[in-house]
Motif scaffolding. Structure first.
Motif, PDB file in Angstrom:
ATOM      1  N   ARG A  80       7.157   4.338   6.466  1.00 38.32           N
ATOM      2  CA  ARG A  80       8.281   4.661   7.330  1.00 38.32           C
ATOM      3  C   ARG A  80       7.808   5.297   8.641  1.00 38.32           C
ATOM      4  NH1 ARG A  80      13.237   4.531   5.781  1.00 38.32           N
ATOM      5  NH2 ARG A  80      12.641   4.649   3.588  1.00 38.32           N
ATOM      6  N   ASP A  81       8.235   4.695   9.753  1.00 38.15           N
ATOM      7  CA  ASP A  81       7.882   5.146  11.103  1.00 38.15           C
ATOM      8  C   ASP A  81       6.376   5.136  11.352  1.00 38.15           C
ATOM      9  OD1 ASP A  81      10.579   5.605  11.751  1.00 38.15           O
ATOM     10  OD2 ASP A  81      10.513   7.585  10.827  1.00 38.15           O
ATOM     11  N   GLY A  82       5.627   4.415  10.513  1.00 41.31           N
ATOM     12  CA  GLY A  82       4.175   4.356  10.692  1.00 41.31           C
ATOM     13  C   GLY A  82       3.480   5.677  10.456  1.00 41.31           C
ATOM     14  N   ALA A  83       4.145   6.575   9.698  1.00 44.19           N
ATOM     15  CA  ALA A  83       3.621   7.943   9.550  1.00 44.19           C
ATOM     16  C   ALA A  83       2.275   7.963   8.850  1.00 44.19           C
ATOM     17  CB  ALA A  83       4.628   8.808   8.786  1.00 44.19           C
ATOM     18  N   LEU A  84       2.121   7.174   7.806  1.00 43.12           N
ATOM     19  CA  LEU A  84       0.845   7.161   7.085  1.00 43.12           C
ATOM     20  C   LEU A  84      -0.271   6.620   7.979  1.00 43.12           C
ATOM     21  CD1 LEU A  84       2.014   5.911   3.565  1.00 43.12           C
ATOM     22  CD2 LEU A  84       0.953   8.115   4.065  1.00 43.12           C
ATOM     23  N   ALA A  85       0.008   5.500   8.646  1.00 41.33           N
ATOM     24  CA  ALA A  85      -1.010   4.900   9.510  1.00 41.33           C
ATOM     25  C   ALA A  85      -1.430   5.850  10.618  1.00 41.33           C
ATOM     26  CB  ALA A  85      -0.497   3.588  10.097  1.00 41.33           C
ATOM     27  N   ARG A  86      -0.462   6.561  11.196  1.00 42.59           N
ATOM     28  CA  ARG A  86      -0.771   7.451  12.307  1.00 42.59           C
ATOM     29  C   ARG A  86      -1.502   8.716  11.862  1.00 42.59           C
ATOM     30  NH1 ARG A  86       4.589   7.898  15.917  1.00 42.59           N
ATOM     31  NH2 ARG A  86       5.595   8.062  13.879  1.00 42.59           N
ATOM     32  N   SER A  87      -1.403   9.038  10.556  1.00 40.44           N
ATOM     33  CA  SER A  87      -2.121  10.212  10.060  1.00 40.44           C
ATOM     34  C   SER A  87      -3.518   9.872   9.557  1.00 40.44           C
ATOM     35  CB  SER A  87      -1.326  10.874   8.919  1.00 40.44           C
ATOM     36  OG  SER A  87      -1.310  10.042   7.768  1.00 40.44           O
ATOM     37  N   GLY A  88      -3.830   8.576   9.488  1.00 33.93           N
ATOM     38  CA  GLY A  88      -5.140   8.161   8.998  1.00 33.93           C
ATOM     39  C   GLY A  88      -6.054   7.712  10.115  1.00 33.93           C
ATOM     40  N   ARG A  89      -7.290   7.378   9.736  1.00 33.83           N
ATOM     41  CA  ARG A  89      -8.286   6.915  10.698  1.00 33.83           C
ATOM     42  C   ARG A  89      -8.707   5.491  10.349  1.00 33.83           C
ATOM     43  NH1 ARG A  89     -13.041  11.216  11.386  1.00 33.83           N
ATOM     44  NH2 ARG A  89     -13.554   9.674  13.004  1.00 33.83           N
ATOM     45  N   LEU A 149       0.826  -1.200   0.000  1.00 29.55           N
ATOM     46  CA  LEU A 149       0.000   0.000   0.000  1.00 29.55           C
ATOM     47  C   LEU A 149       0.866   1.258   0.000  1.00 29.55           C
ATOM     48  CD1 LEU A 149      -2.756   1.334   0.083  1.00 29.55           C
ATOM     49  CD2 LEU A 149      -2.733   1.090   2.575  1.00 29.55           C
ATOM     50  N   ALA A 150       1.980   1.231   0.725  1.00 29.34           N
ATOM     51  CA  ALA A 150       2.878   2.391   0.745  1.00 29.34           C
ATOM     52  C   ALA A 150       3.403   2.693  -0.655  1.00 29.34           C
ATOM     53  CB  ALA A 150       4.036   2.151   1.710  1.00 29.34           C
ATOM     54  N   ARG A 151       3.780   1.643  -1.386  1.00 28.93           N
ATOM     55  CA  ARG A 151       4.255   1.857  -2.755  1.00 28.93           C
ATOM     56  C   ARG A 151       3.154   2.444  -3.625  1.00 28.93           C
ATOM     57  NH1 ARG A 151       6.960  -3.212  -1.952  1.00 28.93           N
ATOM     58  NH2 ARG A 151       5.326  -4.338  -3.067  1.00 28.93           N
ATOM     59  N   ARG A 152       1.924   1.982  -3.428  1.00 26.15           N
ATOM     60  CA  ARG A 152       0.813   2.468  -4.242  1.00 26.15           C
ATOM     61  C   ARG A 152       0.472   3.921  -3.919  1.00 26.15           C
ATOM     62  NH1 ARG A 152      -4.429  -0.789  -6.243  1.00 26.15           N
ATOM     63  NH2 ARG A 152      -5.639   0.963  -7.050  1.00 26.15           N
ATOM     64  N   ILE A 153       0.390   4.235  -2.642  1.00 28.58           N
ATOM     65  CA  ILE A 153       0.041   5.604  -2.242  1.00 28.58           C
ATOM     66  C   ILE A 153       1.091   6.596  -2.728  1.00 28.58           C
ATOM     67  CG2 ILE A 153      -0.223   7.143  -0.253  1.00 28.58           C
ATOM     68  CD1 ILE A 153      -1.538   4.838   1.250  1.00 28.58           C
ATOM     69  N   SER A 154       2.374   6.196  -2.648  1.00 25.51           N
ATOM     70  CA  SER A 154       3.472   7.119  -2.959  1.00 25.51           C
ATOM     71  C   SER A 154       3.913   7.086  -4.414  1.00 25.51           C
ATOM     72  CB  SER A 154       4.673   6.791  -2.067  1.00 25.51           C
ATOM     73  OG  SER A 154       5.221   5.523  -2.416  1.00 25.51           O
ATOM     74  N   GLY A 155       3.245   6.256  -5.222  1.00 28.64           N
ATOM     75  CA  GLY A 155       3.673   6.130  -6.602  1.00 28.64           C
ATOM     76  C   GLY A 155       5.038   5.477  -6.740  1.00 28.64           C
ATOM     77  N   GLY A 156       5.387   4.643  -5.765  1.00 25.86           N
ATOM     78  CA  GLY A 156       6.636   3.910  -5.824  1.00 25.86           C
ATOM     79  C   GLY A 156       7.799   4.567  -5.121  1.00 25.86           C
ATOM     80  N   THR A 157       7.616   5.769  -4.561  1.00 21.23           N
ATOM     81  CA  THR A 157       8.735   6.437  -3.890  1.00 21.23           C
ATOM     82  C   THR A 157       8.969   5.905  -2.482  1.00 21.23           C
ATOM     83  OG1 THR A 157       7.317   8.220  -3.070  1.00 21.23           O
ATOM     84  CG2 THR A 157       8.356   8.542  -5.223  1.00 21.23           C
ATOM     85  N   LEU A 158       7.964   5.283  -1.877  1.00 23.63           N
ATOM     86  CA  LEU A 158       8.117   4.691  -0.552  1.00 23.63           C
ATOM     87  C   LEU A 158       8.099   3.171  -0.667  1.00 23.63           C
ATOM     88  CD1 LEU A 158       5.731   6.835   1.704  1.00 23.63           C
ATOM     89  CD2 LEU A 158       8.224   6.905   1.660  1.00 23.63           C
ATOM     90  N   LYS A 208      10.168  -1.698  13.523  1.00 21.46           N
ATOM     91  CA  LYS A 208      10.505  -0.289  13.272  1.00 21.46           C
ATOM     92  C   LYS A 208       9.270   0.563  13.015  1.00 21.46           C
ATOM     93  CE  LYS A 208      14.965  -1.297  11.103  1.00 21.46           C
ATOM     94  NZ  LYS A 208      15.761  -1.163   9.851  1.00 21.46           N
ATOM     95  N   ASN A 209       8.121  -0.079  12.900  1.00 19.21           N
ATOM     96  CA  ASN A 209       6.876   0.637  12.640  1.00 19.21           C
ATOM     97  C   ASN A 209       6.142   0.830  13.963  1.00 19.21           C
ATOM     98  OD1 ASN A 209       4.227   1.387  12.013  1.00 19.21           O
ATOM     99  ND2 ASN A 209       4.147   0.138  10.162  1.00 19.21           N
ATOM    100  N   PRO A 210       6.240   2.014  14.573  1.00 17.98           N
ATOM    101  CA  PRO A 210       5.624   2.203  15.891  1.00 17.98           C
ATOM    102  C   PRO A 210       4.110   2.090  15.868  1.00 17.98           C
ATOM    103  CG  PRO A 210       6.475   4.285  15.040  1.00 17.98           C
ATOM    104  CD  PRO A 210       6.970   3.214  14.121  1.00 17.98           C
ATOM    105  N   ALA A 211       3.485   2.370  14.724  1.00 20.19           N
ATOM    106  CA  ALA A 211       2.030   2.227  14.658  1.00 20.19           C
ATOM    107  C   ALA A 211       1.637   0.764  14.815  1.00 20.19           C
ATOM    108  CB  ALA A 211       1.512   2.780  13.329  1.00 20.19           C
ATOM    109  N   LEU A 212       2.383  -0.132  14.178  1.00 20.02           N
ATOM    110  CA  LEU A 212       2.106  -1.567  14.277  1.00 20.02           C
ATOM    111  C   LEU A 212       2.609  -2.126  15.596  1.00 20.02           C
ATOM    112  CD1 LEU A 212       1.173  -4.258  13.031  1.00 20.02           C
ATOM    113  CD2 LEU A 212       3.432  -4.412  11.922  1.00 20.02           C
ATOM    114  N   PHE A 213       3.860  -1.836  15.931  1.00 22.89           N
ATOM    115  CA  PHE A 213       4.463  -2.432  17.130  1.00 22.89           C
ATOM    116  C   PHE A 213       3.789  -1.932  18.401  1.00 22.89           C
ATOM    117  CE2 PHE A 213       8.204  -3.408  19.924  1.00 22.89           C
ATOM    118  CZ  PHE A 213       8.301  -4.748  19.589  1.00 22.89           C
ATOM    119  N   GLY A 214       3.437  -0.648  18.414  1.00 27.43           N
ATOM    120  CA  GLY A 214       2.759  -0.103  19.588  1.00 27.43           C
ATOM    121  C   GLY A 214       1.391  -0.717  19.788  1.00 27.43           C
ATOM    122  N   ARG A 215       0.674  -0.915  18.696  1.00 32.76           N
ATOM    123  CA  ARG A 215      -0.655  -1.532  18.803  1.00 32.76           C
ATOM    124  C   ARG A 215      -0.545  -2.981  19.263  1.00 32.76           C
ATOM    125  NH1 ARG A 215      -5.375  -1.762  20.555  1.00 32.76           N
ATOM    126  NH2 ARG A 215      -7.086  -2.321  19.150  1.00 32.76           N
TER     127      ARG A 215
END
Length: 400
Positions: free
Chosen positions: A239-248, A226-235, A330-337
């Motif tokens: 990284r650091d769960g930033a996308l997950a933490r900014s979403g609902r 999903l990260a590759r798809r959202i970023s058009g391949g740049t991610l 390394k993904n705090p959104a996943l590891f923290g949950r």
């Protein structure tokens, strides 16, 4: 004595060996190499130390861009692609090995053995009607020719041939890597949770015949895609769960995905891969949500964490601590949950138990290769469902 017997005898007769373990996960983001010094052999037991592993150096080497693109485009592969990738991946592994050795201040001639997992491009994933089969590309003979070392590769095939799932196969190595260093720890029931592309759990026990483990489901595979798809391949990942933490999170979609996932309810032994948790899964989830964005990332992160927690609740006996390993730590959104969902068990990083989380899988294949050198069976029927234990890996001889 034959040349081969002399070669093997020279290695097994040493007090310790330099072994390089190598693997690339299903996300194909890098080739992980762990240079280890391993003394002794076998699993630890009363009055016997067993194999003792010291990590000398660990490195992650990115694939050449064109090789990674071909791996990720495997949906359109033909026979020629399989044959060519078998060579190209092996060449990349050999380059990564030589580079890692140079960083460690070692020469290729210092290496006694390389254990190479290669790149998984197909795993049966217990799909109904599918023949039990698994395929890892990265020809061990190419690596042996390029490095001049003895290589043991293709670890999963023998377990499948013996009726097993072919995964997970790291639990045997976990018994050695996470052997308790004090009597109090030996009395605690502990589990190792590896968050690679796929998540797998090992419930440790001093007796290898009582070690228990299985693939719980996805870890990074859905999130990376999903990260590759959202970023058009740049991610390459969230990284650091930033996308997950900014979403609902969409709770309704999480519950639907859990309810419709037949794999989660299957009893172990079981294993899975990107055939089940891959692009098609992400496409379906995004279609159900109506968009591919940070909200979908948050939702799939919650779904992934819930699949792990569900597996622990259904199939894992109570444990005191869970040792986290793999890129997912390394993904705090996943590891923290996960820390919240797995409580009251303590979730901690593998570094706290002497095994860096990033290096654990590569170290595991160093251990598996090392034990195969001594002829020890390393598949665990209680984990994979095989008919019997087997020595895993094919020997690819060095230049002689």
């Amino acid at each position: 004595m034959s040349v081969v017997a002399e070669l093997l005898g020279a290695r097994t007769g040493k007090p310790s060996r330099i072994v390089v373990g190598m693997i690339s996960g299903t996300s194909a983001d890098s080739i992980d190499a762990a240079v280890c010094r391993i003394g002794g052999s076998g699993t630890p037991a009363a009055g016997r130390a067993g194999a003792r592993v010291e990590l000398i150096h660990y490195a992650e080497t990115p694939y050449p861009a064109e090789v990674k693109a071909r791996i990720l485009g495997l949906a359109g592969w033909g026979v020629r692609d399989v044959a060519e990738l078998n060579v190209l991946v092996a060449e990349a592994f050999a380059d990564a090995c030589l580079q890692t050795l140079a960083e460690a201040g070692l020469a290729p001639g210092d290496v006694d053995l390389i254990g190479s997992h290669g790149q998984t491009v197909y795993h049966h994933s217990s799909v109904p009607g599918a023949i039990g089969a698994t395929l890892q590309v990265g020809d061990g003979d190419v690596i042996a020719e390029r490095t001049g070392a003895l290589v043991i590769a293709d670890f999963r095939a023998r377990d499948v041939a013996a009726g097993g799932e072919g995964a997970p196969i790291s639990p045997f190595a976990d018994v050695i890597l996470y052997a308790p260093r004090d009597p109090e720890a030996a009395l605690q029931r502990r589990a190792v949770l590896n968050l690679g592309g796929i998540a797998n759990v090992t419930v440790l026990d001093p007796d290898p015949s009582r070690v228990f483990g299985f693939d719980t489901g996805p870890a990074n595979t859905l999130l990376d895609r999903l990260a590759r798809r959202i970023s058009g391949g740049t991610l390459a990942c969230d990284r650091d769960g930033a996308l997950a933490r900014s979403g609902r999170v969409d709770p309704g979609l999480v519950e639907r995905l859990l309810a419709e996932d037949a794999y989660l309810a299957r009893r172990p032994p079981k294993s899975t891969g990107f055939e089940m948790y891959g692009d098609a899964f992400v496409e379906r989830a995004g279609t159900l949500l109506g968009r591919f964005d940070a909200d979908l990332m948050a939702t799939l992160t919650e779904y992934t964490a819930r699949t792990v927690a569900d597996a622990f609740a259904r199939f894992v006996p109570p444990v005191v601590e869970v040792i986290g390993a793999g890129g997912g730590v390394k993904n705090p959104a996943l590891f923290g949950r996960l820390a919240e969902l797995l409580a009251p068990a303590r979730l901690l990083l593998g570094d706290a138990r002497g095994v860096p989380g990033d290096a654990r899988e590569a170290m595991a294949f160093a251990v598996l290769a090392h034990e195969a050198l001594f002829g020890f069976p390393t598949s665990l029927p209680a984990v994979t469902g095989a008919r019997r234990p087997a020595v895993l890996g094919k020997f690819c001889l060095p230049r002689v």
